[in-house]
Design a protein around this motif. Structure first.
Motif, PDB file in Angstrom:
ATOM      1  N   GLY A  23      12.812   8.628   3.252  1.00  0.00           N
ATOM      2  CA  GLY A  23      13.306   8.122   1.975  1.00  0.00           C
ATOM      3  C   GLY A  23      13.505   6.622   1.874  1.00  0.00           C
ATOM      4  N   ILE A  24      12.664   5.861   2.581  1.00  0.00           N
ATOM      5  CA  ILE A  24      12.698   4.402   2.436  1.00  0.00           C
ATOM      6  C   ILE A  24      11.284   3.910   2.162  1.00  0.00           C
ATOM      7  CG2 ILE A  24      14.736   4.107   3.915  1.00  0.00           C
ATOM      8  CD1 ILE A  24      12.877   3.173   6.160  1.00  0.00           C
ATOM      9  N   SER A  25      11.172   2.658   1.746  1.00  0.00           N
ATOM     10  CA  SER A  25       9.841   2.118   1.475  1.00  0.00           C
ATOM     11  C   SER A  25       9.141   1.759   2.784  1.00  0.00           C
ATOM     12  CB  SER A  25       9.937   0.880   0.583  1.00  0.00           C
ATOM     13  OG  SER A  25      10.469  -0.202   1.318  1.00  0.00           O
ATOM     14  N   LYS A  26       7.834   1.672   2.698  1.00  0.00           N
ATOM     15  CA  LYS A  26       7.042   1.282   3.856  1.00  0.00           C
ATOM     16  C   LYS A  26       7.435  -0.119   4.327  1.00  0.00           C
ATOM     17  CE  LYS A  26       2.589   0.757   3.334  1.00  0.00           C
ATOM     18  NZ  LYS A  26       1.139   0.946   3.176  1.00  0.00           N
ATOM     19  N   SER A  27       7.692  -1.022   3.377  1.00  0.00           N
ATOM     20  CA  SER A  27       8.073  -2.386   3.762  1.00  0.00           C
ATOM     21  C   SER A  27       9.440  -2.400   4.458  1.00  0.00           C
ATOM     22  CB  SER A  27       8.054  -3.333   2.564  1.00  0.00           C
ATOM     23  OG  SER A  27       9.018  -2.954   1.616  1.00  0.00           O
ATOM     24  N   GLN A  28      10.361  -1.530   4.018  1.00  0.00           N
ATOM     25  CA  GLN A  28      11.660  -1.437   4.700  1.00  0.00           C
ATOM     26  C   GLN A  28      11.469  -0.984   6.149  1.00  0.00           C
ATOM     27  OE1 GLN A  28      13.481   1.116   1.621  1.00  0.00           O
ATOM     28  NE2 GLN A  28      15.310  -0.160   1.881  1.00  0.00           N
ATOM     29  N   LEU A  29      10.588  -0.013   6.346  1.00  0.00           N
ATOM     30  CA  LEU A  29      10.347   0.478   7.700  1.00  0.00           C
ATOM     31  C   LEU A  29       9.686  -0.597   8.555  1.00  0.00           C
ATOM     32  CD1 LEU A  29      10.748   2.868   9.573  1.00  0.00           C
ATOM     33  CD2 LEU A  29       8.554   3.762   8.819  1.00  0.00           C
ATOM     34  N   TYR A  30       8.719  -1.312   7.999  1.00  0.00           N
ATOM     35  CA  TYR A  30       8.096  -2.414   8.738  1.00  0.00           C
ATOM     36  C   TYR A  30       9.129  -3.487   9.083  1.00  0.00           C
ATOM     37  CZ  TYR A  30       3.206  -0.997   8.550  1.00  0.00           C
ATOM     38  OH  TYR A  30       2.011  -0.341   8.734  1.00  0.00           O
ATOM     39  N   ASN A  31      10.054  -3.763   8.178  1.00  0.00           N
ATOM     40  CA  ASN A  31      11.105  -4.744   8.463  1.00  0.00           C
ATOM     41  C   ASN A  31      11.995  -4.290   9.608  1.00  0.00           C
ATOM     42  OD1 ASN A  31      10.301  -6.658   6.581  1.00  0.00           O
ATOM     43  ND2 ASN A  31      11.642  -5.866   4.982  1.00  0.00           N
TER      44      ASN A  31
END
Length: 140
Positions: free
Chosen positions: A44-52
């Motif tokens: 439930g998070i964005s791909k960019s949040q996970l990459y961060n």
């Protein structure tokens, strides 16, 4: 009596590296690898949040760490800095190395062999290892 003493945070791996290792090492029951996009969507998070998180630009909240641990089926302590956490991290680091060198695939295929055939495979591996050791000594 054993102590559950925490290690110096400087001795522990960053959260992002631990998370990236899980993404790379853990597999679906059918053997398929996880993707960053899939993990992000599933928790439930964005791909960019996970990459961060992976790149160390952000630190996760406890709730997200709990969700990620549950998602990958690992103890929450894997992300910690205790001695037990370090043991878990070392186990997954070893799995990553084995996976990178194809050992995991060899082991999966070997699991279907008869005991005699498996004994032959072990003997061949020992033979190859001894040849490499001998070659290392002669090239010095």
């Amino acid at each position: 009596m054993s102590e559950a003493k925490d290690l110096d945070p400087a001795e522990t791996e960053p959260f992002g590296k631990l998370l990236e290792r899980l993404i790379n090492v853990k597999k679906h029951p059918n053997g398929r690898s996880y993707s960053v996009a899939e993990v992000a969507e599933d928790v439930g998070i964005s791909k960019s949040q996970l990459y961060n998180l992976i790149n160390g630009a952000n630190e996760p909240k406890l709730r997200l760490v709990q969700e990620l641990a549950a998602y990958f089926g690992v103890d929450l302590e894997y992300f910690g800095n205790s001695r037990r956490a370090r043991e878990l991290q070392e186990q997954y680091a070893l799995l990553a190395k084995l996976s990178a060198h194809g050992v995991r695939d060899v082991a999966l295929r070997a699991s279907t062999l008869s005991p005699d055939a498996l004994s032959n495979v072990r003997a061949f591996i020992d033979f190859q290892a001894s040849r490499e050791t001998a070659n290392d000594h002669t090239s010095e």
